[in-house]
Write a protein that holds these residues in place. Structure first.
Motif, PDB file in Angstrom:
ATOM      1  N   ALA B  13       0.738  -1.626   0.078  1.00  0.00           N
ATOM      2  CA  ALA B  13      -0.161  -0.198   0.168  1.00  0.00           C
ATOM      3  C   ALA B  13       0.856   1.205  -0.530  1.00  0.00           C
ATOM      4  O   ALA B  13       0.307   2.080  -0.588  1.00  0.00           O
ATOM      5  CB  ALA B  13      -0.733  -0.025   1.274  1.00  0.00           C
ATOM      6  N   TRP B  16       2.445   1.623  -3.577  1.00  0.00           N
ATOM      7  CA  TRP B  16       1.490   1.900  -3.882  1.00  0.00           C
ATOM      8  C   TRP B  16       1.036   3.924  -3.639  1.00  0.00           C
ATOM      9  O   TRP B  16       0.889   4.443  -5.145  1.00  0.00           O
ATOM     10  CB  TRP B  16       0.411   1.128  -4.141  1.00  0.00           C
ATOM     11  CG  TRP B  16      -1.385   2.125  -5.076  1.00  0.00           C
ATOM     12  CD1 TRP B  16      -1.097   0.920  -6.357  1.00  0.00           C
ATOM     13  CD2 TRP B  16      -2.458   3.139  -4.262  1.00  0.00           C
ATOM     14  NE1 TRP B  16      -2.806   1.897  -6.683  1.00  0.00           N
ATOM     15  CE2 TRP B  16      -2.712   3.016  -5.482  1.00  0.00           C
ATOM     16  CE3 TRP B  16      -2.026   3.762  -3.331  1.00  0.00           C
ATOM     17  CZ2 TRP B  16      -4.243   4.208  -5.557  1.00  0.00           C
ATOM     18  CZ3 TRP B  16      -3.638   4.278  -3.513  1.00  0.00           C
ATOM     19  CH2 TRP B  16      -4.166   4.648  -4.515  1.00  0.00           C
ATOM     20  N   GLU B  17       0.890   4.099  -2.845  1.00  0.00           N
ATOM     21  CA  GLU B  17       0.577   5.466  -2.476  1.00  0.00           C
ATOM     22  C   GLU B  17       1.674   6.943  -3.279  1.00  0.00           C
ATOM     23  O   GLU B  17       1.473   7.147  -3.835  1.00  0.00           O
ATOM     24  CB  GLU B  17       0.544   5.349  -1.452  1.00  0.00           C
ATOM     25  CG  GLU B  17       0.111   7.212  -0.706  1.00  0.00           C
ATOM     26  CD  GLU B  17      -0.033   6.930   0.885  1.00  0.00           C
ATOM     27  OE1 GLU B  17      -0.090   5.868   1.916  1.00  0.00           O
ATOM     28  OE2 GLU B  17       0.057   8.304   1.832  1.00  0.00           O
ATOM     29  N   MET B  20       1.662   6.104  -7.299  1.00  0.00           N
ATOM     30  CA  MET B  20       0.797   6.725  -7.246  1.00  0.00           C
ATOM     31  C   MET B  20       0.672   8.536  -7.291  1.00  0.00           C
ATOM     32  O   MET B  20       0.377   9.491  -8.253  1.00  0.00           O
ATOM     33  CB  MET B  20      -0.896   6.078  -7.310  1.00  0.00           C
ATOM     34  CG  MET B  20      -1.211   4.864  -7.800  1.00  0.00           C
ATOM     35  SD  MET B  20      -1.386   5.014  -9.197  1.00  0.00           S
ATOM     36  CE  MET B  20      -3.145   6.034  -9.273  1.00  0.00           C
ATOM     37  N   GLY B  21       1.076   8.918  -6.050  1.00  0.00           N
ATOM     38  CA  GLY B  21       1.259  10.167  -5.713  1.00  0.00           C
ATOM     39  C   GLY B  21       2.720  10.977  -6.250  1.00  0.00           C
ATOM     40  O   GLY B  21       2.079  12.072  -6.866  1.00  0.00           O
ATOM     41  N   LEU B  24       0.514  11.014 -10.464  1.00  0.00           N
ATOM     42  CA  LEU B  24      -0.330  12.077 -10.525  1.00  0.00           C
ATOM     43  C   LEU B  24       0.181  13.368 -10.020  1.00  0.00           C
ATOM     44  O   LEU B  24      -0.526  14.270 -10.642  1.00  0.00           O
ATOM     45  CB  LEU B  24      -1.200  11.933  -9.315  1.00  0.00           C
ATOM     46  CG  LEU B  24      -2.092  10.877  -9.701  1.00  0.00           C
ATOM     47  CD1 LEU B  24      -3.120  10.281  -9.095  1.00  0.00           C
ATOM     48  CD2 LEU B  24      -2.861  10.625 -10.597  1.00  0.00           C
ATOM     49  N   GLU B  25       1.062  13.850  -9.128  1.00  0.00           N
ATOM     50  CA  GLU B  25       1.905  15.401  -9.330  1.00  0.00           C
ATOM     51  C   GLU B  25       2.413  15.728  -9.917  1.00  0.00           C
ATOM     52  O   GLU B  25       1.917  16.605 -10.431  1.00  0.00           O
ATOM     53  CB  GLU B  25       2.953  15.462  -7.843  1.00  0.00           C
ATOM     54  CG  GLU B  25       3.219  16.375  -7.011  1.00  0.00           C
ATOM     55  CD  GLU B  25       2.577  16.674  -5.815  1.00  0.00           C
ATOM     56  OE1 GLU B  25       3.008  17.907  -5.879  1.00  0.00           O
ATOM     57  OE2 GLU B  25       1.351  16.227  -5.840  1.00  0.00           O
ATOM     58  N   VAL B  28      -0.636  16.528 -12.719  1.00  0.00           N
ATOM     59  CA  VAL B  28      -1.021  18.003 -13.022  1.00  0.00           C
ATOM     60  C   VAL B  28      -0.311  19.576 -12.462  1.00  0.00           C
ATOM     61  O   VAL B  28      -1.029  20.135 -12.640  1.00  0.00           O
ATOM     62  CB  VAL B  28      -1.983  17.781 -11.260  1.00  0.00           C
ATOM     63  CG1 VAL B  28      -3.202  16.752 -10.975  1.00  0.00           C
ATOM     64  CG2 VAL B  28      -1.030  18.112 -10.074  1.00  0.00           C
ATOM     65  N   HIS B  29       0.589  18.960 -12.831  1.00  0.00           N
ATOM     66  CA  HIS B  29       1.890  19.787 -13.290  1.00  0.00           C
ATOM     67  C   HIS B  29       2.014  19.812 -13.879  1.00  0.00           C
ATOM     68  O   HIS B  29       3.118  21.113 -14.574  1.00  0.00           O
ATOM     69  CB  HIS B  29       3.317  19.679 -11.462  1.00  0.00           C
ATOM     70  CG  HIS B  29       2.870  20.424 -10.615  1.00  0.00           C
ATOM     71  ND1 HIS B  29       2.267  19.257  -9.617  1.00  0.00           N
ATOM     72  CD2 HIS B  29       2.894  21.262  -9.455  1.00  0.00           C
ATOM     73  CE1 HIS B  29       1.896  19.765  -8.438  1.00  0.00           C
ATOM     74  NE2 HIS B  29       2.567  20.753  -8.426  1.00  0.00           N
ATOM     75  N   GLU B  31       3.012  21.154 -17.869  1.00  0.00           N
ATOM     76  CA  GLU B  31       2.685  22.256 -18.506  1.00  0.00           C
ATOM     77  C   GLU B  31       1.046  21.504 -20.045  1.00  0.00           C
ATOM     78  O   GLU B  31       0.356  22.225 -20.016  1.00  0.00           O
ATOM     79  CB  GLU B  31       3.518  23.380 -19.297  1.00  0.00           C
ATOM     80  CG  GLU B  31       4.765  23.704 -18.374  1.00  0.00           C
ATOM     81  CD  GLU B  31       4.298  24.551 -17.931  1.00  0.00           C
ATOM     82  OE1 GLU B  31       2.783  25.286 -18.491  1.00  0.00           O
ATOM     83  OE2 GLU B  31       4.800  25.333 -17.151  1.00  0.00           O
ATOM     84  N   PHE B  33      -0.174  19.010 -19.681  1.00  0.00           N
ATOM     85  CA  PHE B  33      -1.961  18.432 -19.022  1.00  0.00           C
ATOM     86  C   PHE B  33      -2.518  20.055 -18.738  1.00  0.00           C
ATOM     87  O   PHE B  33      -3.948  19.518 -18.801  1.00  0.00           O
ATOM     88  CB  PHE B  33      -1.345  17.589 -17.953  1.00  0.00           C
ATOM     89  CG  PHE B  33      -2.411  17.271 -16.995  1.00  0.00           C
ATOM     90  CD1 PHE B  33      -3.457  16.280 -17.707  1.00  0.00           C
ATOM     91  CD2 PHE B  33      -2.927  17.794 -15.784  1.00  0.00           C
ATOM     92  CE1 PHE B  33      -4.483  15.730 -16.824  1.00  0.00           C
ATOM     93  CE2 PHE B  33      -4.058  17.805 -15.112  1.00  0.00           C
ATOM     94  CZ  PHE B  33      -4.560  16.698 -15.468  1.00  0.00           C
ATOM     95  N   ILE B  34      -2.218  20.623 -18.704  1.00  0.00           N
ATOM     96  CA  ILE B  34      -2.720  22.106 -18.340  1.00  0.00           C
ATOM     97  C   ILE B  34      -3.277  22.478 -19.280  1.00  0.00           C
ATOM     98  O   ILE B  34      -4.570  23.038 -18.801  1.00  0.00           O
ATOM     99  CB  ILE B  34      -2.037  23.010 -16.955  1.00  0.00           C
ATOM    100  CG1 ILE B  34      -1.226  21.825 -15.429  1.00  0.00           C
ATOM    101  CG2 ILE B  34      -2.276  24.353 -16.926  1.00  0.00           C
ATOM    102  CD1 ILE B  34      -0.371  22.733 -15.011  1.00  0.00           C
ATOM    103  N   SER B  35      -2.531  22.870 -20.117  1.00  0.00           N
ATOM    104  CA  SER B  35      -3.265  23.077 -21.609  1.00  0.00           C
ATOM    105  C   SER B  35      -4.331  22.740 -21.608  1.00  0.00           C
ATOM    106  O   SER B  35      -5.263  23.449 -22.533  1.00  0.00           O
ATOM    107  CB  SER B  35      -2.121  23.317 -22.328  1.00  0.00           C
ATOM    108  OG  SER B  35      -2.388  23.244 -23.523  1.00  0.00           O
ATOM    109  N   MET B  37      -6.585  20.691 -20.323  1.00  0.00           N
ATOM    110  CA  MET B  37      -7.403  21.344 -19.448  1.00  0.00           C
ATOM    111  C   MET B  37      -8.422  22.093 -19.816  1.00  0.00           C
ATOM    112  O   MET B  37      -9.497  22.147 -19.882  1.00  0.00           O
ATOM    113  CB  MET B  37      -7.114  21.031 -18.120  1.00  0.00           C
ATOM    114  CG  MET B  37      -6.833  19.527 -17.348  1.00  0.00           C
ATOM    115  SD  MET B  37      -7.950  18.875 -16.022  1.00  0.00           S
ATOM    116  CE  MET B  37      -8.764  20.450 -15.431  1.00  0.00           C
ATOM    117  N   SER B  38      -7.041  22.792 -20.429  1.00  0.00           N
ATOM    118  CA  SER B  38      -8.017  24.140 -20.085  1.00  0.00           C
ATOM    119  C   SER B  38      -8.477  25.210 -21.636  1.00  0.00           C
ATOM    120  O   SER B  38      -9.198  25.418 -21.187  1.00  0.00           O
ATOM    121  CB  SER B  38      -6.721  25.780 -20.379  1.00  0.00           C
ATOM    122  OG  SER B  38      -6.025  25.823 -19.029  1.00  0.00           O
TER     123      SER B  38
END
Lengths: 341, 133
Positions: B13, B16-17, B20-21, B24-25, B28-29, B31, B33-35, B37-38
């Motif tokens: 566990a 995995w944490e 995954m952490g 995913l971190e 979401v940071h 560029e 991906f952010i573009s 999303m926008s």
């Protein structure tokens, strides 16, 4: 067809808002703030609250400016963690409750909040208590607004405390990245408010492991009564979202996050008044959180043009933890020491 | 044996944490991906604006006020309320200033008429009288 369906976003907004309010209703045994208070003034959605102090409590009144993004009672969430309870023991303590702004105020600029509304509150306090200056504490965006106000009306503030308040947005972490590419013109053309549930979702979004870690923490500690009390109170606060007025949100993203006008001394109010950091005189305490990802320490530094006397303290906690976490008491004590000396 | 299995699960566990952490971190940071999303948010908002406009036109065709128009009225009411608040503040300031003036300055030199106290807030006084009754 379109008439019957209404728009997808409006439906989603209404449903989510309703579910969140119902959840908040289920947690209604947890009051919105624990310190006894009364509403002493109202202007539109906005109320000025005065907290109960022991008889004979004197000194310069303290006005607290909470964030516009969420509800104020994070600073008064349980008796054990309440900043407000501590302040009210020492000073006449007031707070601006921004209420639940909706589309009817979607056309008001950000300066309506950081200048006009704060000035009204200060005016009321001065009239009621006979003083000519107040002490002010702003939390998060409330701190940004308190700072802007202290630039606009330097003679009205004696002490200013900026609690994790972003001022310089040039390196504002992950939120600056999202703000830079946020489709603000499309937002402005389609919405009169930034819905509270969407704001809440965006905070969760940038911490993707947050819900998992929260569940794990809950599993580890749920047998502790004190933990459960704080946990439920926090859940009640989280499920009480606030929408951000449309035009004010537009200005927050463009003027502050994208153009960084406040730190550059180029911000102006809707009436054309310059928000000039060089004009500030209030003795200032910058209280920031070392593990803050919403307002990283670097964003809380004062602009170079600011010549007011400043002290700075960094607390080893997060953005919310500085009010409710184990280090919250230290932050609160630092604030009181600063006010009393 | 059982403890060993539990420890293994815990270790799994934790791994995995962390995995995954970190993943995913980074995501979401990122560029790109952010573009992306926008762009997706922009498309949703453009769609919303289009549907709102279409709905407004449909309501207008039926001679009914649309949501946009109702919001505009509410915003006008807010503006009126704001002006009322500003005016009442100016009135209060005026009354305060009058009360602060020394009696010698306000009273006419030759008029031996008893001065009437200036009401601090007429509306409030009237309300208070009503409550007394």
């Amino acid at each position: 067809m379109i008439g019957n369906m209404d728009t997808l976003v409006q439906h989603l907004d209404a449903i989510t808002e309703n579910i969140m309010r119902k959840t908040a209703g289920a947690l209604d045994t947890y009051p919105r703030g624990v310190t006894p208070r009364e509403v002493v003034y109202n202007a539109g959605n906005i109320s000025l609250l005065r907290f109960e102090s022991p008889e004979g409590t004197e000194g310069t009144p303290l006005l607290i400016i909470p964030s516009l993004i969420n509800r104020w009672y994070i600073m008064d969430i349980t008796e054990e963690t309440s900043y407000i309870k501590e302040f009210a023991q020492k000073r006449p303590t007031y707070l601006i409750d921004w209420g639940y702004p909706d589309e009817e105020v979607g056309h008001l600029p950000l300066s309506h909040y950081y200048h006009r509304s704060i000035k009204r509150a200060v005016r009321q306090i001065c009239r009621q208590t006979g003083v000519s200056q107040v002490d002010m504490m702003g939390y998060c965006i409330g701190g940004t607004m308190a700072y802007a106000f202290s630039c606009l009306e330097p003679e009205l503030i004696d002490h200013l405390i900026l609690l994790t308040a972003p001022l310089d947005f040039s390196e504002a972490g992950v939120f600056a990245k999202y703000a830079d590419s946020f489709p603000i013109e499309e937002f402005s053309a389609s919405m009169n408010k930034m819905p509270g549930w969407l704001l809440a979702l965006s905070f969760q979004f940038v911490q993707p492991m947050g819900p998992y870690q929260k569940t794990k923490m809950f599993h580890d500690k749920f047998e502790s009564e004190s933990f459960m009390k704080l946990y439920n109170a926090m859940e009640r606060w989280i499920s009480d979202p606030v929408s951000f007025p449309g035009k004010a949100y537009y200005e927050l993203i463009t003027d502050l996050y994208q153009k960084n006008l406040l730190a550059q001394g180029q911000l102006t109010t809707a009436d054309g008044l310059p928000v000039n950091p060089a004009a500030r005189r209030a003795k200032t305490l910058v209280l920031n959180a070392g593990k803050d990802y919403i307002a990283p320490v670097i964003t809380t530094l004062l602009p170079a043009a600011d010549q007011a006397p400043v002290s700075e303290i960094t607390i080893p906690s997060g953005h919310i933890g500085i009010t409710t976490g184990k280090n919250g008491k230290t932050a609160c004590k630092n604030t009181i020491d600063f006010l009393m000396n | 044996m059982f403890t060993m299995g539990e420890d293994m699960m815990k270790q799994w566990a934790q791994n995995w944490e962390k995995l995954m952490g970190d993943h995913l971190e980074k995501l979401v940071h990122d560029e790109k991906f952010i573009s992306g999303m926008s762009k997706s948010i922009a498309a949703t908002m453009t769609g919303k604006a289009f549907y709102s406009k279409a709905l407004d036109e449909q309501m207008a065709a039926m001679n009914l006020p649309s949501r946009t128009e109702i919001i505009k009225i509410l915003q006008k009411l807010t503006d009126i309320e704001e002006r009322m608040i500003d005016l009442s503040e100016r009135f209060e300031d005026y009354v305060d200033a009058q009360q602060k003036k020394p009696a010698a300055q306000t009273a006419p030199k030759t008029a031996p008429v008893a001065e009437k106290p200036i009401p601090a807030a007429p509306a409030k006084e009237a309300k208070a009288k009503k409550q007394k009754k």
